[in-house]
Motif scaffolding. Structure first.
Motif, PDB file in Angstrom:
ATOM      1  N   ILE A  23      16.441  92.274 -11.120  1.00 48.19           N
ATOM      2  CA  ILE A  23      17.225  91.289 -10.852  1.00 48.19           C
ATOM      3  C   ILE A  23      18.171  92.124  -9.441  1.00 48.19           C
ATOM      4  N   LYS A  24      18.573  93.410 -10.041  1.00 47.49           N
ATOM      5  CA  LYS A  24      19.436  94.458  -9.363  1.00 47.49           C
ATOM      6  C   LYS A  24      18.686  94.370  -7.697  1.00 47.49           C
ATOM      7  N   ASN A  25      17.431  94.458  -7.734  1.00 49.45           N
ATOM      8  CA  ASN A  25      16.856  94.587  -6.494  1.00 49.45           C
ATOM      9  C   ASN A  25      16.923  93.299  -5.607  1.00 49.45           C
ATOM     10  N   PHE A  26      16.864  92.329  -6.285  1.00 45.56           N
ATOM     11  CA  PHE A  26      17.002  91.083  -5.343  1.00 45.56           C
ATOM     12  C   PHE A  26      18.457  91.034  -4.993  1.00 45.56           C
ATOM     13  N   TRP A  27      19.307  91.185  -5.939  1.00 46.19           N
ATOM     14  CA  TRP A  27      20.875  91.201  -5.608  1.00 46.19           C
ATOM     15  C   TRP A  27      21.235  92.180  -4.290  1.00 46.19           C
ATOM     16  N   PHE A  28      20.689  93.199  -4.537  1.00 44.96           N
ATOM     17  CA  PHE A  28      20.936  94.349  -3.289  1.00 44.96           C
ATOM     18  C   PHE A  28      20.400  93.743  -2.148  1.00 44.96           C
ATOM     19  N   GLU A  29      19.261  93.210  -2.017  1.00 46.73           N
ATOM     20  CA  GLU A  29      18.569  92.651  -0.941  1.00 46.73           C
ATOM     21  C   GLU A  29      19.178  91.352  -0.466  1.00 46.73           C
ATOM     22  N   LYS A  30      19.919  90.463  -1.244  1.00 48.68           N
ATOM     23  CA  LYS A  30      20.556  89.347  -0.744  1.00 48.68           C
ATOM     24  C   LYS A  30      21.893  89.594  -0.237  1.00 48.68           C
ATOM     25  N   LEU A  31      22.647  90.841  -0.842  1.00 45.92           N
ATOM     26  CA  LEU A  31      23.825  91.227  -0.206  1.00 45.92           C
ATOM     27  C   LEU A  31      23.701  92.059   1.131  1.00 45.92           C
ATOM     28  N   ALA A  32      22.576  92.605   1.417  1.00 43.33           N
ATOM     29  CA  ALA A  32      22.354  93.355   2.627  1.00 43.33           C
ATOM     30  C   ALA A  32      21.918  92.293   3.595  1.00 43.33           C
ATOM     31  N   PHE A  33      21.227  91.030   3.311  1.00 42.65           N
ATOM     32  CA  PHE A  33      20.997  90.059   4.168  1.00 42.65           C
ATOM     33  C   PHE A  33      22.338  89.258   4.629  1.00 42.65           C
ATOM     34  N   ASN A  34      23.123  89.152   3.608  1.00 47.63           N
ATOM     35  CA  ASN A  34      24.582  88.508   4.148  1.00 47.63           C
ATOM     36  C   ASN A  34      25.214  89.400   5.158  1.00 47.63           C
ATOM     37  N   LYS A  35      24.923  90.735   4.954  1.00 44.18           N
ATOM     38  CA  LYS A  35      25.883  91.507   5.998  1.00 44.18           C
ATOM     39  C   LYS A  35      25.153  91.783   7.395  1.00 44.18           C
ATOM     40  N   ALA A  36      23.923  91.059   7.508  1.00 39.52           N
ATOM     41  CA  ALA A  36      23.449  91.340   8.786  1.00 39.52           C
ATOM     42  C   ALA A  36      23.710  90.205   9.866  1.00 39.52           C
ATOM     43  N   GLU A  37      23.845  90.403  10.821  1.00 35.46           N
ATOM     44  CA  GLU A  37      24.135  89.611  12.162  1.00 35.46           C
ATOM     45  C   GLU A  37      22.911  88.758  12.473  1.00 35.46           C
ATOM     46  N   ALA A  38      21.506  89.335  12.229  1.00 33.06           N
ATOM     47  CA  ALA A  38      20.379  88.699  12.605  1.00 33.06           C
ATOM     48  C   ALA A  38      19.156  89.172  12.060  1.00 33.06           C
ATOM     49  N   PHE A  39      18.041  88.658  12.156  1.00 34.91           N
ATOM     50  CA  PHE A  39      16.788  89.333  11.687  1.00 34.91           C
ATOM     51  C   PHE A  39      15.796  89.585  12.712  1.00 34.91           C
ATOM     52  N   ILE A  40      14.619  90.349  12.455  1.00 31.92           N
ATOM     53  CA  ILE A  40      13.499  90.397  13.256  1.00 31.92           C
ATOM     54  C   ILE A  40      12.339  90.466  12.319  1.00 31.92           C
ATOM     55  N   ALA A  41      11.421  89.283  12.366  1.00 26.75           N
ATOM     56  CA  ALA A  41      10.382  89.260  11.673  1.00 26.75           C
ATOM     57  C   ALA A  41       8.896  89.792  12.350  1.00 26.75           C
ATOM     58  N   PRO A  42       7.921  90.633  11.874  1.00 28.22           N
ATOM     59  CA  PRO A  42       6.737  91.109  12.594  1.00 28.22           C
ATOM     60  C   PRO A  42       5.840  90.041  12.695  1.00 28.22           C
ATOM     61  N   THR A  43       5.902  88.958  11.885  1.00 26.28           N
ATOM     62  CA  THR A  43       5.034  87.830  12.056  1.00 26.28           C
ATOM     63  C   THR A  43       5.933  86.635  11.543  1.00 26.28           C
ATOM     64  N   HIS A  44       5.420  85.574  12.077  1.00 30.12           N
ATOM     65  CA  HIS A  44       6.186  84.259  11.547  1.00 30.12           C
ATOM     66  C   HIS A  44       6.062  83.962  10.466  1.00 30.12           C
TER      67      HIS A  44
END
Length: 383
Positions: free
Chosen positions: A134-155
């Protein structure tokens, strides 16, 4: 424009570890520098605090810190404080970080943050159908909330990550990882060792290596002289708790097949190209990737590839034209595609040539670097 990359790995002899994330970052860094962008690299989890230059790139190694309590929090705050100091001193315009375990959770940076989907723990757990801490999902979710935008190497990676983390009202741009194709040239693609099948990547369950014993057994029933070579770090197996996935691979192999299998361990990155060139075919039965750097490297060197057929790979390969896409659990079909190539040199040549053309079209770093620059500027101008 001044861009910084925060990463757990980078290809350099002073850095403890590097794999696909590090390779893709370094490819991009070189191309950005050639376009006049100033780049800094911040590598956390290292044995020393040191700053040095490699060509014009400033590399910061950030030493791992020990804390009696809440290490996961104070570790990130230590990196944040160091980054912010450099952002202000060096005038850094944008920071890019990976998604894995949410390293930027709890960070408040003084420059816009872009997260690139190299593969989060949440993403891989979903693809592998295994439970996640659960803590790994929580950390990743919090990190995503801090980001302005995202880059994906594939659709595929972008859409799945968007769904898993319920990303809304934030831009996700698909930009493929690129290769410096001047560094991937096979002047004599017809010169290879007949029957040599090459696997490159970590020796780990999620890369599909435990499918190889059954596949190779079926290949040798039709092509007895086939040889299988594996290159990459051995890894702990999360399902059996075995310290060595390579040992599990050996246990699944017939004794007579093992005589035709070689495991070379990890080799220097600069030597890998020679093994690719020697190979008749490259195989990647992986279950969990966001793109698959080794696949596009093999294709760039005009090797016919038999790859798993999951989402992201369909953006790399046109099945039957620039390689083959097969369900890795369907051992018979996977083996049949390998044997078809082993027995038909003209087909290998045709597919290898088409593979190179596809890489030139979609994965040339000279093209993808421009996409990155345009995207970075759009975020900086909005911040």
């Amino acid at each position: 424009m001044k861009v910084a990359f925060l990463t757990p790995e980078y290809p350099h002899n002073r850095v403890q570890h590097s794999a696909g994330i590090g390779t893709s970052i370094k490819n991009l860094v070189k191309a950005l520098v050639n376009e006049g962008v100033t780049v800094s690299i911040f590598v956390y989890g290292q044995e020393e605090d040191v700053v040095f230059l490699e060509d014009t790139v400033k590399i910061h190694l950030i030493k791992s810190q020990k804390y009696k309590v809440l290490g996961w929090f104070w570790h990130r705050k230590h990196i944040q404080n160091y980054l912010n100091k450099c952002i202000l001193e060096d005038g850094i315009d944008l920071v890019e970080a990976p998604d894995w375990t949410g390293i930027t959770a709890f960070m408040n940076l003084k420059a816009p943050l872009v997260i690139r989907f190299h593969g989060s723990d949440t993403y891989f757990c979903h693809l592998e159908k295994r439970s996640q801490k659960i803590k790994n999902f929580w950390f990743e979710k919090l990190a995503f909330n801090k980001a302005e935008a995202f880059i994906a190497p594939t659709h595929f990676a972008g859409e799945l990550s968007k769904k898993l983390f319920s990303i809304k009202n934030k831009k996700i741009e698909t930009i493929h990882h690129g290769l410096d194709l001047k560094q991937f040239v096979n002047v004599n693609p017809s010169n290879y060792e007949r029957g040599l099948i090459l696997y490159m990547g970590t020796i780990i369950r999620k890369k599909g290596v435990l499918e190889l014993p059954d596949i190779f057994k079926m290949v040798r029933e039709q092509y007895p002289n086939a040889q299988l070579v594996l290159i990459g770090n051995d890894s702990y197996d999360i399902q059996t708790k075995s310290r060595s996935t390579w040992e599990l691979v050996q246990e699944k192999c017939l004794k007579e097949d093992l005589k035709n299998i070689s495991y070379l361990g990890k080799i220097p990155y600069q030597e890998i190209q020679e093994y690719i060139k020697k190979a008749h075919i490259c195989v990647f039965p992986t279950f969990a990737e966001t793109l698959g750097m080794v696949t596009i490297e093999a294709m760039a060197l005009q090797k016919p590839v038999v790859n798993s057929n999951i989402g992201w790979s369909q953006e790399l390969i046109v099945d039957g034209e620039s390689g083959y896409l097969v369900d890795s659990k369907n051992h018979e079909v996977f083996a049949d595609k390998i044997v078809t190539l082993l027995k038909n040199e003209d087909l290998c040549k045709t597919i290898g040539k088409a593979a190179r053309t596809r890489i030139e079209t979609f994965f040339d770093i000279e093209k993808t670097v421009e996409q990155n620059i345009v995207f970075y500027k759009s975020i900086i101008n909005k911040f």
